[in-house]
Design an enzyme around this catalytic site. Sequence first.
Site, short mmCIF file in Angstrom:
data_model
loop_
_atom_site.label_atom_id
_atom_site.label_comp_id
_atom_site.label_asym_id
_atom_site.label_seq_id
_atom_site.Cartn_x
_atom_site.Cartn_y
_atom_site.Cartn_z
CB SER A 28 0.58 1.41 -4.88
OG SER A 28 -0.28 0.31 -4.73
CB CYS A 29 0.98 7.06 -4.35
SG CYS A 29 0.12 6.96 -5.93
CB VAL A 30 5.64 6.67 -1.38
CG1 VAL A 30 6.34 7.02 -0.07
CG2 VAL A 30 5.68 5.17 -1.61
#
Lengths: 161, 207
Positions: A28-30
């Site tokens: 879910s990190c970018v």
Amino acid sequence: MGELIKVGMADYKTGSHPASLISYGLGSCVGIALYDSVAKVGGLAHIMLPDSTQSRATENPAKFADTCLPLMMDEILKLGAAKNRLWAKIAGGAQMFTFANATDIMRVGERNVEAVRQVLRKLDIKIINEDTGGNYGRTVELKLDCGIFRIKTIDKGEKEL
Amino acid sequence: MLSEEVTKLSSLQLDALREIGNVGAGNAATALSQIINKKIDMTVPQVAILPLGEVPDVVGGPETMVAGVFLRVFGPAPSSILFLLPRESAMYLVDMLMGRDRGVTQALDAMDESALLEIGNILAGAYLNALSYFTKFTLLPSIPALAMDMAGAILSVILIQLGALGDHALVIETEFSTEGDGVKGHFFLIPDPGSLSTILAAIGVKE
């Protein structure tokens, strides 16, 4: 082949040709790549959360989209990039688990991507390509000799942005 | 308690958490052992306070291919439970559960996924029994969710939540393996930041 510089979770790194910057296993990190193709310098950030003003633990600015990207941009400019030549490519922001009643916690990937877009708009940096969303993890690599942003997945193949 | 404060736990508190992990994982291992009818060895639980970015290293690095069954725990001490198996181990486990020869399962169909989810359910229930026993709390697991992907990507779901409140995670982790087969798994209990002090108070080691 230049040096391969690892970027951990809630971290960013900058560098110049011929190095590459890599960050493993984004969920879910970018991952945000900024690059100047003339100076051949750039940076890669791996942010976890959208907004430092919504958080109680802000010691590490690289954790948040709003505090990480301006810092990384300044560092890239110091390496010789020109602000008007900088572009961004972004990837990540997946939703790894699907529950019937998805709460805000579960949708953090989506919120991360939206925050990154907003911050980049504010910094006046154009996103020229992106691979976001979905329900799978990504490893991202920015090649500082050419600006290729390579995305590796387990089941969805590999692509270059 | 902010998760920053987890770095200040006393050795008594760490021992108490390790004991909960021990009994909880022991329950879970017994349940699994009965389901697959094999002896299971488990390690003494590690109670570790790790910088968020280092948690994926516990299972071999962020790019390691794993199957993850994730459950939320509701009640007075909200937490996350994550049961991670290396991809091969997940496939072997499915072979055993579905009565196939070892190595037959190469990809998971809906039935296989459902079997892994059920295992997650049973293990989480067994583990929570121990936590409930020590704390006298009623703790209820959510329905489980499954993902097969990179360890870093799967763990990020929990780490992001903790990241809003601190830069460290309290991880209670047990590794277990089946005799001979080398099916390995990691069982994580990660209390939400506020839940840790609630648990410590309930088991009488607040200070």
